[in-house]
Write a protein that holds these residues in place. Structure first.
Motif, PDB file in Angstrom:
ATOM      1  N   ILE A 265      -3.670  26.227   8.345  1.00  0.00           N
ATOM      2  CA  ILE A 265      -3.356  24.892   8.856  1.00  0.00           C
ATOM      3  C   ILE A 265      -4.126  23.885   8.010  1.00  0.00           C
ATOM      4  O   ILE A 265      -5.352  23.921   7.953  1.00  0.00           O
ATOM      5  CB  ILE A 265      -3.729  24.758  10.343  1.00  0.00           C
ATOM      6  CG1 ILE A 265      -2.969  25.798  11.170  1.00  0.00           C
ATOM      7  CG2 ILE A 265      -3.430  23.350  10.846  1.00  0.00           C
ATOM      8  CD1 ILE A 265      -3.391  25.849  12.626  1.00  0.00           C
TER       9      ILE A 265
ATOM     10  N   ILE B 162       0.828  25.098   7.308  1.00  0.00           N
ATOM     11  CA  ILE B 162       1.285  24.048   8.225  1.00  0.00           C
ATOM     12  C   ILE B 162       0.478  22.799   7.936  1.00  0.00           C
ATOM     13  O   ILE B 162      -0.755  22.826   8.022  1.00  0.00           O
ATOM     14  CB  ILE B 162       1.109  24.487   9.692  1.00  0.00           C
ATOM     15  CG1 ILE B 162       1.865  25.791   9.955  1.00  0.00           C
ATOM     16  CG2 ILE B 162       1.585  23.388  10.638  1.00  0.00           C
ATOM     17  CD1 ILE B 162       1.539  26.427  11.289  1.00  0.00           C
TER      18      ILE B 162
ATOM     19  N   THR C 166      -0.651  19.023   8.817  1.00  0.00           N
ATOM     20  CA  THR C 166      -0.749  18.039   9.893  1.00  0.00           C
ATOM     21  C   THR C 166      -1.262  16.728   9.318  1.00  0.00           C
ATOM     22  O   THR C 166      -2.055  16.716   8.377  1.00  0.00           O
ATOM     23  CB  THR C 166      -1.703  18.515  11.003  1.00  0.00           C
ATOM     24  OG1 THR C 166      -3.030  18.637  10.467  1.00  0.00           O
ATOM     25  CG2 THR C 166      -1.265  19.859  11.558  1.00  0.00           C
TER      26      THR C 166
ATOM     27  N   ILE D 281       3.075  17.106  12.831  1.00  0.00           N
ATOM     28  CA  ILE D 281       3.196  18.173  11.831  1.00  0.00           C
ATOM     29  C   ILE D 281       4.249  17.718  10.833  1.00  0.00           C
ATOM     30  O   ILE D 281       5.424  17.587  11.172  1.00  0.00           O
ATOM     31  CB  ILE D 281       3.582  19.500  12.506  1.00  0.00           C
ATOM     32  CG1 ILE D 281       2.440  19.932  13.436  1.00  0.00           C
ATOM     33  CG2 ILE D 281       3.864  20.571  11.464  1.00  0.00           C
ATOM     34  CD1 ILE D 281       2.752  21.156  14.252  1.00  0.00           C
TER      35      ILE D 281
END
Length: 486
Positions: free
Chosen positions: A263, A405, A407, A417
């Protein structure tokens, strides 16, 4: 239970949820601070709700008078308390004993306060002794996501992604230092001139950072990154329009299917919150080891082992780094390793763990794009002191990571996101990537609200066969480039 049901989604898509933010009442109670005929402000009706405004509006003389009264009562309470006896009392009984003692002191000194004033003073004394003093009202306000204390004079908060100044202040920097020492001592940390920086956490998992003089020139600086008392779920993010339903389904499926996830995002973009949410899709039968600088993850599975780094002692010895904990975790028979944040040489050990049977491991990294995240991982591998050729390092990254991912916190304070990118192997010396989902910004309204839409890119994931082999079936139209305008 289907994956859609576990996400909290009905047949018609995302389930809208009410906001957890509960603003403080706008109205002041009857008899709140009232100016006298000469324009000065009295100390009437100082309650926990009116005290911040009182500090902001009152003259310096009045503010100092109230602080002196509070300090005097506080010192008298400390002198009369039997600390050893009170340690054995439950919190509710202890607060009641403090209330009775404060009211007794006020009566003995014949201090002229009415009922509301007394309740306000009692609450402040209770917060000072049992909590974090002037910060307690902010910690009880669910709309506050960050508390930023810039010396004893300024306290800022973040609400809904925007910073605003409060009227709260501390008596002096010594008062602020007492609160800081109370926080760090609870987790076995220390902060002084020889160790002027510290990371800690509150009981609810909120992240705390402290830096004091001589590094902080003007005085102690305290930063608190709060966590929601009730952990957010994926359905909350859909209700807040932080992502689309298709993105939620794919991320949950990838987590359950043991895809390694990174992330990526900037400070305050929601990386740790998303990591908490995705971890809820790890099966309860697996053994999970979490590694953090300051423990803040809130995993709900029954078989979780939590590890936390340790700073050096006064002699500069005894430091335990994240890299050492990652290496030790490999000997603890984990099914998955969850690293709170990768920021140094532990990146190499984490990638090797992902490549050697610990599939489904997860971590976060500070980066502005998915490609930047890969560049940062390369740099951190070099920090490990291993003479690894560039192609070998990139090969490690490409084989270890499944999806990245991204963000972001947008200009209007919302967190979204903005990209889900798949690692598609190597081509020559270049790591190949393909974006599966994205958020496209189309404009900004006059009130600052960001406009845009979520959409799949139309590229079918190379992980589809692995998801099917794990018994996870997603809708065939999942990767159709349908726009979801927000």
């Amino acid at each position: 239970m289907s994956l859609r049901e576990r996400l909290g989604l009905g047949a018609n898509g995302g389930r809208g949820l009410p906001s957890v933010a509960q603003p403080l009442p706008d109205e002041s109670p009857d008899g709140a601070l009232k100016p006298e005929a000469d324009g000065t402000t009295t100390l009437a009706m100082l309650t926990p709700q009116t005290i911040p405004q009182a500090v902001a509006d009152a003259t310096p003389t009045v503010t100092k008078a109230y602080q002196q009264l509070r300090a005097r009562v506080h010192q008298q309470v400390l002198r009369r308390l039997d600390i050893d006896a009170l340690d054995r009392l439950p919190p509710d009984r202890l607060r009641e004993e403090l209330r009775l003692l404060v009211e007794q002191l006020l009566q003995e000194e014949s201090i002229a306060l009415n009922a509301l004033e007394r309740r306000g003073l009692v609450t402040e004394i209770q917060d000072e002794m049992l909590g974090l003093g002037p910060l307690e009202p902010l910690l009880q306000d669910p709309s506050v996501s960050d508390i930023l204390v810039n010396t004893c004079r300024q306290v800022y908060v973040e609400r809904h992604g925007k910073l605003e100044m409060t009227g709260i202040s501390f008596s002096d920097n010594a008062h602020l230092m007492k609160i800081i020492e109370k926080i760090v001592s609870r987790v076995g940390r220390r902060v002084d001139e020889s160790s002027p920086m510290a990371d800690a956490r509150l009981e609810d998992g909120s992240r705390v950072n402290v830096i004091i003089p001589p590094l902080a020139i003007d005085g102690p600086i305290l930063s608190i990154r709060r966590f929601a008392s009730t952990p957010l779920q994926m359905s909350n993010l859909i209700g807040y329009k932080s992502l689309s339903e298709e993105m939620a389904l794919f991320m949950a499926a990838a987590t359950e299917a043991e895809i390694n996830v990174v992330i990526s995002g900037g400070t305050g973009s929601g990386k740790t919150t998303l990591l908490n949410i995705l971890s809820s899709y790890i099966p309860a039968t697996e053994r999970i080891v979490t590694i953090e600088d300051a423990a803040e993850l809130q995993l709900q599975q029954p078989h979780v082992v939590r590890l936390e780094t340790r700073p050096a002692n006064v002699e500069g010895r005894g430091e335990i780094t994240q890299r050492a904990l990652v290496r030790n975790a490999l000997r603890m028979r984990p099914d998955r390793i969850v690293l709170g944040e990768t920021r140094g040489p532990e990146a190499l050990d984490m990638l090797q763990a992902m490549n050697t049977g610990h599939e489904g491991s997860m971590t976060t990294i500070h980066a502005n794009t998915a490609r930047d995240a890969l560049s940062r991982l390369e740099s951190m591998i070099a920090m490990a002191g291993v003479d690894l050729p560039t192609r070998a390092a990139r090969s490690q990254i490409a084989s270890a990571i499944g999806i990245i991912i991204q963000t972001n916190r947008l200009t209007d304070g919302t967190r979204r996101i903005t990209s889900i990118t798949e690692i598609a192997g190597m081509e020559g010396d270049v790591i190949m990537m393909q974006e599966l989902f994205c958020f496209k910004q189309t404009g900004v309204l006059t009130d600052g609200t960001v406009q845009g839409y979520f959409s799949a890119t139309g590229v079918r994931s190379r992980l589809w066969e692995k998801l099917v082999s794990k018994g996870i079936r997603l809708p065939d139209h999942l990767f159709d480039p349908v726009r979801h305008v927000i």
